[in-house]
Scaffold this motif. Structure first.
Motif, PDB file in Angstrom:
ATOM      1  N   THR A 116      -4.072  65.502  76.140  1.00 44.25           N
ATOM      2  CA  THR A 116      -4.051  65.991  74.759  1.00 44.25           C
ATOM      3  C   THR A 116      -4.214  67.504  74.715  1.00 44.25           C
ATOM      4  O   THR A 116      -3.561  68.189  73.916  1.00 44.25           O
ATOM      5  CB  THR A 116      -5.165  65.320  73.959  1.00 44.25           C
ATOM      6  OG1 THR A 116      -5.024  63.908  74.047  1.00 44.25           O
ATOM      7  CG2 THR A 116      -5.112  65.733  72.501  1.00 44.25           C
ATOM      8  N   SER A 117      -5.097  68.030  75.588  1.00 45.49           N
ATOM      9  CA  SER A 117      -5.294  69.482  75.638  1.00 45.49           C
ATOM     10  C   SER A 117      -4.018  70.183  76.063  1.00 45.49           C
ATOM     11  O   SER A 117      -3.634  71.228  75.494  1.00 45.49           O
ATOM     12  CB  SER A 117      -6.428  69.815  76.599  1.00 45.49           C
ATOM     13  OG  SER A 117      -7.640  69.239  76.159  1.00 45.49           O
ATOM     14  N   ARG A 118      -3.361  69.610  77.077  1.00 44.89           N
ATOM     15  CA  ARG A 118      -2.095  70.213  77.520  1.00 44.89           C
ATOM     16  C   ARG A 118      -1.048  70.158  76.423  1.00 44.89           C
ATOM     17  O   ARG A 118      -0.323  71.143  76.175  1.00 44.89           O
ATOM     18  CB  ARG A 118      -1.597  69.475  78.760  1.00 44.89           C
ATOM     19  CG  ARG A 118      -2.458  69.713  80.001  1.00 44.89           C
ATOM     20  CD  ARG A 118      -1.951  68.903  81.171  1.00 44.89           C
ATOM     21  NE  ARG A 118      -2.783  69.128  82.357  1.00 44.89           N
ATOM     22  CZ  ARG A 118      -2.588  68.482  83.511  1.00 44.89           C
ATOM     23  NH1 ARG A 118      -1.611  67.572  83.612  1.00 44.89           N
ATOM     24  NH2 ARG A 118      -3.391  68.736  84.536  1.00 44.89           N
ATOM     25  N   THR A 132      -7.429  65.506  78.727  1.00 44.98           N
ATOM     26  CA  THR A 132      -6.669  66.546  79.448  1.00 44.98           C
ATOM     27  C   THR A 132      -5.218  66.590  78.971  1.00 44.98           C
ATOM     28  O   THR A 132      -4.652  67.667  78.723  1.00 44.98           O
ATOM     29  CB  THR A 132      -6.735  66.271  80.954  1.00 44.98           C
ATOM     30  OG1 THR A 132      -8.102  66.234  81.369  1.00 44.98           O
ATOM     31  CG2 THR A 132      -6.007  67.353  81.729  1.00 44.98           C
ATOM     32  N   LEU A 160      -1.576  69.984  73.236  1.00 45.76           N
ATOM     33  CA  LEU A 160      -1.972  70.917  72.188  1.00 45.76           C
ATOM     34  C   LEU A 160      -1.646  72.350  72.593  1.00 45.76           C
ATOM     35  O   LEU A 160      -1.181  73.144  71.745  1.00 45.76           O
ATOM     36  CB  LEU A 160      -3.474  70.774  71.934  1.00 45.76           C
ATOM     37  CG  LEU A 160      -4.055  71.666  70.839  1.00 45.76           C
ATOM     38  CD1 LEU A 160      -3.424  71.351  69.483  1.00 45.76           C
ATOM     39  CD2 LEU A 160      -5.576  71.472  70.744  1.00 45.76           C
ATOM     40  N   GLU A 161      -1.871  72.673  73.861  1.00 44.62           N
ATOM     41  CA  GLU A 161      -1.528  74.026  74.326  1.00 44.62           C
ATOM     42  C   GLU A 161      -0.026  74.257  74.228  1.00 44.62           C
ATOM     43  O   GLU A 161       0.438  75.349  73.812  1.00 44.62           O
ATOM     44  CB  GLU A 161      -2.009  74.186  75.774  1.00 44.62           C
ATOM     45  CG  GLU A 161      -1.878  75.594  76.313  1.00 44.62           C
ATOM     46  CD  GLU A 161      -2.804  76.566  75.630  1.00 44.62           C
ATOM     47  OE1 GLU A 161      -2.531  77.783  75.639  1.00 44.62           O
ATOM     48  OE2 GLU A 161      -3.848  76.101  75.069  1.00 44.62           O
ATOM     49  N   LEU A 162       0.766  73.215  74.593  1.00 43.82           N
ATOM     50  CA  LEU A 162       2.223  73.335  74.477  1.00 43.82           C
ATOM     51  C   LEU A 162       2.642  73.513  73.021  1.00 43.82           C
ATOM     52  O   LEU A 162       3.503  74.347  72.700  1.00 43.82           O
ATOM     53  CB  LEU A 162       2.878  72.098  75.086  1.00 43.82           C
ATOM     54  CG  LEU A 162       4.405  72.043  75.033  1.00 43.82           C
ATOM     55  CD1 LEU A 162       5.020  73.208  75.828  1.00 43.82           C
ATOM     56  CD2 LEU A 162       4.922  70.705  75.585  1.00 43.82           C
ATOM     57  N   ARG A 163       2.023  72.726  72.142  1.00 42.78           N
ATOM     58  CA  ARG A 163       2.349  72.841  70.722  1.00 42.78           C
ATOM     59  C   ARG A 163       1.968  74.221  70.188  1.00 42.78           C
ATOM     60  O   ARG A 163       2.667  74.797  69.350  1.00 42.78           O
ATOM     61  CB  ARG A 163       1.615  71.761  69.934  1.00 42.78           C
ATOM     62  CG  ARG A 163       2.123  70.346  70.229  1.00 42.78           C
ATOM     63  CD  ARG A 163       3.513  70.127  69.651  1.00 42.78           C
ATOM     64  NE  ARG A 163       3.944  68.750  69.816  1.00 42.78           N
ATOM     65  CZ  ARG A 163       4.597  68.280  70.865  1.00 42.78           C
ATOM     66  NH1 ARG A 163       4.919  69.128  71.870  1.00 42.78           N
ATOM     67  NH2 ARG A 163       4.968  67.028  70.920  1.00 42.78           N
ATOM     68  N   LYS A 164       0.844  74.774  70.699  1.00 44.28           N
ATOM     69  CA  LYS A 164       0.455  76.122  70.281  1.00 44.28           C
ATOM     70  C   LYS A 164       1.514  77.138  70.699  1.00 44.28           C
ATOM     71  O   LYS A 164       1.892  78.028  69.915  1.00 44.28           O
ATOM     72  CB  LYS A 164      -0.896  76.481  70.891  1.00 44.28           C
ATOM     73  CG  LYS A 164      -2.074  75.783  70.245  1.00 44.28           C
ATOM     74  CD  LYS A 164      -3.377  76.240  70.902  1.00 44.28           C
ATOM     75  CE  LYS A 164      -4.582  75.574  70.258  1.00 44.28           C
ATOM     76  NZ  LYS A 164      -5.857  75.990  70.885  1.00 44.28           N
ATOM     77  N   LYS A 165       2.000  76.989  71.935  1.00 42.28           N
ATOM     78  CA  LYS A 165       3.020  77.932  72.414  1.00 42.28           C
ATOM     79  C   LYS A 165       4.315  77.780  71.610  1.00 42.28           C
ATOM     80  O   LYS A 165       4.942  78.781  71.222  1.00 42.28           O
ATOM     81  CB  LYS A 165       3.290  77.687  73.898  1.00 42.28           C
ATOM     82  CG  LYS A 165       2.130  78.080  74.795  1.00 42.28           C
ATOM     83  CD  LYS A 165       2.457  77.809  76.260  1.00 42.28           C
ATOM     84  CE  LYS A 165       1.288  78.186  77.162  1.00 42.28           C
ATOM     85  NZ  LYS A 165       1.587  77.919  78.588  1.00 42.28           N
TER      86      LYS A 165
END
Length: 241
Positions: A181-183, A179, A185-190
């Motif tokens: 890591t997913s968060r 979870t 990764l989502e932050l890094r995507k943004k």
């Protein structure tokens, strides 16, 4: 069987030696003895003897002489010969009765043996069924024993429960890490998307600045060119004057 064979062969050889009869002639003689009820190979058949005795007695009684003693002798001889012929018949009758009883006993024994055979067949079928059931039962026992061995090879329930608890903790930690890591990764995507947007804006600004600079340089060049033309025109006018 071999003793009887030797005896028979010995009898045949003796007969062949004494009477010079072959196997075929010996069979014919035996058949003739059975038909004429004679017990030897020599002499007249009993029926023929009886016939002769009766013929002699009948001929003697037809004579018109005072021959009562001769008739009595011939009658006695005839009756004696008839009695002699009757004895083998009685023996044959006894043998036949014995054979009939033996056949009846044999039939009863055969029926009993047939019943025993049928019962044995039924018993065999029952035993086959029992054997199949025993095989199935044994197979089940072997399977149960194999399962029991597998169960015995497994660790105790407490250890299994402890391992399950540890695995559940590890799974929960991995899920939490997943979870996070997913968060991240989502932050890094943004952030990467924002960076791309800034880079795009910066590139557009640079391109716009370059266009403006080129335009300014073009205008300056034109102004410079115009100024130079104006200066050359003024010089020519001064020369003319």
């Amino acid at each position: 069987m071999s003793i009887r064979g030797r005896r028979v062969s010995g009898r045949v050889e003796t007969t062949a030696a004494n009477y010079a009869f072959g196997p075929l002639e010996d069979d014919i003689i035996i058949k003739q003895r059975l038909l004429t009820r004679t017990t030897t190979t020599r002499g007249e058949p009993p029926l023929k003897k009886i016939q002769k005795k009766f013929t002699s007695f009948a001929v003697e009684t037809n004579k018109e002489e005072d021959n009562y003693s001769d008739c009595a002798k011939l009658a006695k001889a005839f009756l004696q010969e008839l009695y002699t012929f009757e004895i083998p018949l009685l023996k044959s009758r006894v043998v036949i009765d014995a054979n009939v009883r033996e056949k009846e006993n044999f039939d009863e024994l055969k029926d009993e043996i047939d019943k025993q055979i049928l019962q044995a067949q039924v018993d065999i079928q029952d035993l086959k069924k029992q054997l199949e059931e025993s095989k199935i039962e044994r197979q089940h026992k072997e399977e149960c024993e194999a399962i029991r061995r597998l169960i015995a090879m497994q660790p105790p329930r407490s250890e299994t429960h402890k391992s399950i608890t540890e695995l559940e903790k590890e799974i929960a930690a991995l899920e939490a890490e997943n979870t996070a890591t997913s968060r991240l990764l989502e932050l890094r995507k943004k952030q990467f998307a924002l960076l791309l947007h800034v880079v795009d804006e910066l590139q557009n600004t640079i391109e716009e600045d370059q266009k403006n600079l080129i335009e300014e340089m073009r205008v300056a060049a034109e102004d410079l060119k115009s100024g130079m033309e104006d200066a050359s025109g003024g010089s020519e006018a001064m020369v003319v004057e």
